[in-house]
Design a protein around this motif. Structure first.
Motif, PDB file in Angstrom:
ATOM      1  N   GLN A 229      72.647  49.755  20.785  1.00  0.00           N
ATOM      2  CA  GLN A 229      72.933  48.135  21.603  1.00  0.00           C
ATOM      3  C   GLN A 229      72.765  47.223  20.632  1.00  0.00           C
ATOM      4  OE1 GLN A 229      73.296  48.292  24.757  1.00  0.00           O
ATOM      5  NE2 GLN A 229      73.519  50.477  24.511  1.00  0.00           N
ATOM      6  N   PRO A 230      73.455  46.043  20.864  1.00  0.00           N
ATOM      7  CA  PRO A 230      73.620  44.751  20.071  1.00  0.00           C
ATOM      8  C   PRO A 230      72.210  43.950  20.279  1.00  0.00           C
ATOM      9  CG  PRO A 230      74.759  44.486  21.971  1.00  0.00           C
ATOM     10  CD  PRO A 230      74.366  45.823  22.042  1.00  0.00           C
ATOM     11  N   ILE A 231      71.788  43.470  19.078  1.00  0.00           N
ATOM     12  CA  ILE A 231      70.595  42.523  18.861  1.00  0.00           C
ATOM     13  C   ILE A 231      71.183  41.020  19.174  1.00  0.00           C
ATOM     14  CG2 ILE A 231      68.697  42.157  17.842  1.00  0.00           C
ATOM     15  CD1 ILE A 231      68.410  44.612  19.021  1.00  0.00           C
ATOM     16  N   THR A 232      70.762  40.253  19.782  1.00  0.00           N
ATOM     17  CA  THR A 232      71.059  38.701  19.646  1.00  0.00           C
ATOM     18  C   THR A 232      70.090  37.908  19.877  1.00  0.00           C
ATOM     19  OG1 THR A 232      72.855  37.514  20.830  1.00  0.00           O
ATOM     20  CG2 THR A 232      71.978  39.025  22.031  1.00  0.00           C
ATOM     21  N   TRP A 233      70.270  36.477  19.975  1.00  0.00           N
ATOM     22  CA  TRP A 233      69.438  35.611  20.436  1.00  0.00           C
ATOM     23  C   TRP A 233      69.719  35.198  21.964  1.00  0.00           C
ATOM     24  CZ3 TRP A 233      69.600  31.530  15.944  1.00  0.00           C
ATOM     25  CH2 TRP A 233      68.820  32.033  14.804  1.00  0.00           C
ATOM     26  N   MET A 234      69.107  34.873  22.940  1.00  0.00           N
ATOM     27  CA  MET A 234      69.411  34.709  24.160  1.00  0.00           C
ATOM     28  C   MET A 234      68.978  32.973  24.490  1.00  0.00           C
ATOM     29  SD  MET A 234      70.087  37.398  25.958  1.00  0.00           S
ATOM     30  CE  MET A 234      69.625  39.255  25.610  1.00  0.00           C
ATOM     31  N   LEU A 235      70.112  32.495  25.180  1.00  0.00           N
ATOM     32  CA  LEU A 235      69.990  31.024  25.555  1.00  0.00           C
ATOM     33  C   LEU A 235      70.034  30.852  27.180  1.00  0.00           C
ATOM     34  CD1 LEU A 235      72.017  31.465  22.777  1.00  0.00           C
ATOM     35  CD2 LEU A 235      72.132  29.036  22.932  1.00  0.00           C
ATOM     36  N   PRO A 236      69.739  29.796  27.649  1.00  0.00           N
ATOM     37  CA  PRO A 236      70.082  29.647  29.262  1.00  0.00           C
ATOM     38  C   PRO A 236      71.245  29.927  29.591  1.00  0.00           C
ATOM     39  CG  PRO A 236      68.730  28.007  28.056  1.00  0.00           C
ATOM     40  CD  PRO A 236      69.523  28.597  26.922  1.00  0.00           C
ATOM     41  N   GLY A 237      71.500  30.289  30.662  1.00  0.00           N
ATOM     42  CA  GLY A 237      72.659  30.617  31.315  1.00  0.00           C
ATOM     43  C   GLY A 237      73.554  29.645  31.508  1.00  0.00           C
ATOM     44  N   ASN A 238      73.290  28.361  31.576  1.00  0.00           N
ATOM     45  CA  ASN A 238      74.038  27.409  31.645  1.00  0.00           C
ATOM     46  C   ASN A 238      74.109  26.717  30.122  1.00  0.00           C
ATOM     47  OD1 ASN A 238      71.732  26.217  31.367  1.00  0.00           O
ATOM     48  ND2 ASN A 238      71.888  24.778  32.993  1.00  0.00           N
ATOM     49  N   ALA A 239      73.934  27.412  28.957  1.00  0.00           N
ATOM     50  CA  ALA A 239      74.034  26.708  27.605  1.00  0.00           C
ATOM     51  C   ALA A 239      75.342  26.289  27.313  1.00  0.00           C
ATOM     52  CB  ALA A 239      73.593  27.797  26.687  1.00  0.00           C
ATOM     53  N   ASP A 240      75.404  25.215  26.727  1.00  0.00           N
ATOM     54  CA  ASP A 240      76.893  24.317  26.775  1.00  0.00           C
ATOM     55  C   ASP A 240      77.792  24.725  25.745  1.00  0.00           C
ATOM     56  OD1 ASP A 240      76.527  22.670  24.339  1.00  0.00           O
ATOM     57  OD2 ASP A 240      74.526  22.309  25.619  1.00  0.00           O
ATOM     58  N   ARG A 241      78.824  24.744  25.626  1.00  0.00           N
ATOM     59  CA  ARG A 241      79.905  25.130  24.662  1.00  0.00           C
ATOM     60  C   ARG A 241      79.597  24.739  23.276  1.00  0.00           C
ATOM     61  NH1 ARG A 241      85.873  24.138  26.110  1.00  0.00           N
ATOM     62  NH2 ARG A 241      85.261  24.969  28.013  1.00  0.00           N
ATOM     63  N   GLU A 242      78.989  23.513  23.138  1.00  0.00           N
ATOM     64  CA  GLU A 242      78.730  22.782  21.902  1.00  0.00           C
ATOM     65  C   GLU A 242      77.897  23.794  21.134  1.00  0.00           C
ATOM     66  OE1 GLU A 242      78.550  18.931  21.140  1.00  0.00           O
ATOM     67  OE2 GLU A 242      79.773  18.202  22.900  1.00  0.00           O
ATOM     68  N   LEU A 243      76.480  24.057  21.675  1.00  0.00           N
ATOM     69  CA  LEU A 243      75.782  24.876  21.129  1.00  0.00           C
ATOM     70  C   LEU A 243      75.942  26.320  20.774  1.00  0.00           C
ATOM     71  CD1 LEU A 243      72.776  24.921  19.945  1.00  0.00           C
ATOM     72  CD2 LEU A 243      71.756  25.707  22.428  1.00  0.00           C
ATOM     73  N   MET A 244      76.759  26.838  21.703  1.00  0.00           N
ATOM     74  CA  MET A 244      77.114  28.145  21.522  1.00  0.00           C
ATOM     75  C   MET A 244      78.301  28.147  19.989  1.00  0.00           C
ATOM     76  SD  MET A 244      75.878  29.965  23.828  1.00  0.00           S
ATOM     77  CE  MET A 244      76.751  31.494  23.478  1.00  0.00           C
ATOM     78  N   GLN A 245      79.089  27.057  19.969  1.00  0.00           N
ATOM     79  CA  GLN A 245      79.979  26.990  18.896  1.00  0.00           C
ATOM     80  C   GLN A 245      79.143  27.081  17.886  1.00  0.00           C
ATOM     81  OE1 GLN A 245      83.421  27.626  19.291  1.00  0.00           O
ATOM     82  NE2 GLN A 245      83.048  27.934  17.000  1.00  0.00           N
ATOM     83  N   ALA A 246      78.062  26.022  17.908  1.00  0.00           N
ATOM     84  CA  ALA A 246      77.562  25.768  16.699  1.00  0.00           C
ATOM     85  C   ALA A 246      76.720  27.100  16.013  1.00  0.00           C
ATOM     86  CB  ALA A 246      76.357  24.668  16.680  1.00  0.00           C
ATOM     87  N   LEU A 247      76.014  28.013  17.149  1.00  0.00           N
ATOM     88  CA  LEU A 247      75.606  29.124  16.678  1.00  0.00           C
ATOM     89  C   LEU A 247      76.592  30.033  15.873  1.00  0.00           C
ATOM     90  CD1 LEU A 247      73.202  30.004  19.638  1.00  0.00           C
ATOM     91  CD2 LEU A 247      72.605  30.135  17.374  1.00  0.00           C
ATOM     92  N   GLN A 248      77.757  30.151  16.705  1.00  0.00           N
ATOM     93  CA  GLN A 248      78.822  30.754  16.242  1.00  0.00           C
ATOM     94  C   GLN A 248      79.428  30.569  14.828  1.00  0.00           C
ATOM     95  OE1 GLN A 248      80.095  33.815  18.075  1.00  0.00           O
ATOM     96  NE2 GLN A 248      80.603  34.272  15.997  1.00  0.00           N
ATOM     97  N   ASP A 249      79.410  29.237  14.545  1.00  0.00           N
ATOM     98  CA  ASP A 249      79.725  28.916  13.221  1.00  0.00           C
ATOM     99  C   ASP A 249      78.641  29.114  12.272  1.00  0.00           C
ATOM    100  OD1 ASP A 249      82.072  27.665  14.420  1.00  0.00           O
ATOM    101  OD2 ASP A 249      81.552  25.804  14.505  1.00  0.00           O
ATOM    102  N   PHE A 250      77.307  29.049  12.588  1.00  0.00           N
ATOM    103  CA  PHE A 250      76.360  29.413  11.543  1.00  0.00           C
ATOM    104  C   PHE A 250      76.318  30.963  11.373  1.00  0.00           C
ATOM    105  CE2 PHE A 250      72.004  31.123  11.577  1.00  0.00           C
ATOM    106  CZ  PHE A 250      71.531  30.568  10.605  1.00  0.00           C
ATOM    107  N   PHE A 251      76.598  31.624  12.235  1.00  0.00           N
ATOM    108  CA  PHE A 251      76.603  33.090  12.094  1.00  0.00           C
ATOM    109  C   PHE A 251      77.726  33.446  11.214  1.00  0.00           C
ATOM    110  CE2 PHE A 251      73.121  33.241  14.834  1.00  0.00           C
ATOM    111  CZ  PHE A 251      72.228  34.186  14.571  1.00  0.00           C
ATOM    112  N   ASN A 252      78.759  33.062  11.356  1.00  0.00           N
ATOM    113  CA  ASN A 252      79.993  33.121  10.632  1.00  0.00           C
ATOM    114  C   ASN A 252      79.974  32.674   9.043  1.00  0.00           C
ATOM    115  OD1 ASN A 252      81.457  34.059  12.964  1.00  0.00           O
ATOM    116  ND2 ASN A 252      82.590  32.281  13.267  1.00  0.00           N
ATOM    117  N   LEU A 253      79.036  32.002   8.959  1.00  0.00           N
ATOM    118  CA  LEU A 253      79.043  31.708   7.327  1.00  0.00           C
ATOM    119  C   LEU A 253      78.700  33.006   6.651  1.00  0.00           C
ATOM    120  CD1 LEU A 253      77.007  28.406   7.576  1.00  0.00           C
ATOM    121  CD2 LEU A 253      79.170  28.473   7.245  1.00  0.00           C
ATOM    122  N   GLU A 254      79.203  33.069   5.469  1.00  0.00           N
ATOM    123  CA  GLU A 254      78.892  33.930   4.482  1.00  0.00           C
ATOM    124  C   GLU A 254      77.356  33.936   4.122  1.00  0.00           C
ATOM    125  OE1 GLU A 254      78.728  37.171   2.331  1.00  0.00           O
ATOM    126  OE2 GLU A 254      80.386  36.828   3.749  1.00  0.00           O
TER     127      GLU A 254
END
Length: 498
Positions: A229-254
């Motif tokens: 099963q995947p392990i992840t952080w959890m955000l509110p159900g209405n978390a906005d796109r900007e925060l989700m994108q910032a998280l994705q960009d952070f995790f994509n960093l080498e």
């Protein structure tokens, strides 16, 4: 005319109210449209909910550490804000943090399950894990290999855990699968119950078991229930796109991926508990190869602090095997394994420098002794100081308070020694000021150092006797002055406490 003139101010008032209402509505719309990420940056704080546990966040030698803590700190640094942790006592409280919007996200080794996906929004997946059956290895009893081996057995899981959700689903197709959901317990409680045979089996995260297995030598990991099963952080159900994108960009960093790999090695790699190390032959080898070049520094440290040089040498061996380049999984380093705060306290600028490490470590241990109540007599006073050196004064104070609460003497090492391991049990550490600690470690730490002191004393006495014997064979060829110098050298090298 009079009535028309009277109505004019009313119309103007209504128009003014309507205008103000429109302005307020526009301001409210603008305020509500402010993204969560913008709010985080404006406030300068990232609020993260977590649990106080060895998989997530805890204090090690008074330093904050843990996989999730270090990863969350890196994300806060990426955003250019401060990290503020809110530590929950259990999973129920943890998820309530998110429901009540008191945190921006949860970082607590959370599996992405169907139920959680209904209520929360997952961040990027950064690890996968399995839920494995844990059993006590016993002669004549085969290991469980299939689900049917668990039928009608004493099996337990934690309330609100992903393992409980998994078993509830399996139970629909396998009604013979009976299990207990424990509310007032943690994973270590269940592991201890299986070890003591009051439980047949438990189900837990594979990574967690690997980190704790060395402290439960009778336990083994069997088959996994379900897929990884995947392990992840959890955000509110209405978390906005900007925060989700910032998280994705952070995790994509080498650099983030490299950090995750490093954190997994340091916190999750299956390894033998270094505090169980006790090998007389290795100590003899290291005594010849590593100790002799360091001997004068231990003697100087003893002179500076008034501490027994054998004690300091034994601490150095327990900490690093007298290896100046040693690095612990949590980042402390050097012969005396000083943390950053400890090094700053005693003025050490290079923890890998043998002289600085030994002199600084000795001073830090002396500082610990000064903070232990004077009313505690020796040798217990020293054993308390060693425990504080290992686990931190805060956790030691918690253990002493707990010892007193249970009706024992908080100034007696043997009594506190019995209660220190309770700091790893959730029902205790959630009620203590400094939270979770690997309380069994200072117990083994002090025990090992006492053994090393005994062995060092014996080895040096033995070497002293051997050298005196060799010296006697050539004594007739030496003049009295040379003989006196040789004897003093032997005494300085092998019996410096005399």
């Amino acid at each position: 005319m009079f009535s028309l003139d009277a109505k004019q101010p009313v119309k103007e008032s209504l128009l003014l109210l309507a205008t103000l209402g429109l302005m307020f509505a526009l301001a409210w719309i603008n305020l509500s449209s402010t993204s969560l990420l913008t709010s985080i940056r404006e406030q300068g704080i990232l609020r993260v909910g977590t649990l106080n546990s060895p998989m997530t966040y805890y204090q090690d030698r008074s330093e904050d550490t843990g996989f999730e803590y270090e990863l969350a700190q890196a994300f806060a640094d990426y955003l250019g804000v401060e990290l503020e942790l809110q530590v929950a006592n259990n999973l129920n409280q943890l998820f309530s943090f998110l429901n009540q919007r008191s945190v921006h996200l949860l970082a607590s080794n959370l599996q992405l399950t169907d139920d959680r996906l209904k209520n929360f929004k997952p961040g990027p997946i950064y690890r996968h894990t399995t839920s494995n059956v844990i059993y006590r290895e016993r002669r004549g009893r085969p290991a469980p290999k299939t689900l049917s081996d668990l039928y009608q057995k004493n099996l337990a899981v934690l309330a609100n855990s992903s393992q409980a959700e998994l078993l509830q689903k399996l139970n629909l197709e396998h009604p013979q699968l009976q299990f207990e959901i424990r509310e007032e317990a943690d994973t270590l409680d269940l592991m201890r119950a299986v070890q003591e045979q009051s439980l047949d089996f438990m189900l837990t995260d594979s990574f967690f078991f690997d980190t704790q297995k060395s402290f439960f030598p009778g336990l083994q990991k069997s088959f996994a229930l379900g897929d990884a099963q995947p392990i992840t952080w959890m955000l509110p159900g209405n978390a906005d796109r900007e925060l989700m994108q910032a998280l994705q960009d952070f995790f994509n960093l080498e650099s983030t991926q490299a950090l995750i790999r490093d954190l997994e090695i340091r916190h999750f790699s299956p390894r033998q508990n270094p505090l169980n190390f006790f090998d007389t032959q290795s100590l003899r080898t290291h005594l010849e190869e590593r100790f002799l070049p360091l001997e004068t520094h231990f003697l100087q440290a003893a002179e500076n602090t008034g501490l027994d040089w054998l004690l300091l040498a034994a601490v150095g061996y327990q900490e690093s095997l007298w290896d100046a380049d040693a690095v612990s999984p949590t980042g402390v380093r050097g012969i005396m394994m000083l943390t950053h705060p400890a090094a700053r306290e005693v003025g050490v600028t290079d923890r890998t420098d043998p002289i600085q490490s030994i002199l600084g470590g000795a001073q830090y241990l002396a500082n610990m002794k000064e903070r232990i109540p004077e009313r505690i007599p020796e040798p217990d006073h020293t054993w308390f100081a060693l425990a504080a050196y290992n686990v931190g004064l805060g956790h030691l104070a918690d253990a002493r308070r707990l010892t007193q609460q249970k009706g024992f003497n908080p100034d007696r090492w043997e009594d506190v020694r019995r209660h220190l391991p309770l700091l790893a049990q959730e029902r205790y550490y959630t009620q203590l000021r400094h939270g979770y600690a690997r309380g069994h470690e200072p117990v083994r730490y002090v025990d090992n150092i006492r053994k090393y002191m005994d062995i060092l004393h014996w080895e040096l006495q033995h070497s002293f006797g051997r050298l005196l014997s060799e010296q006697s064979e050539t004594a007739e060829r030496l003049d009295p002055e040379s003989l006196r110098e040789q004897s003093e050298r032997i005494l300085r090298n092998f019996a410096p406490s005399l």
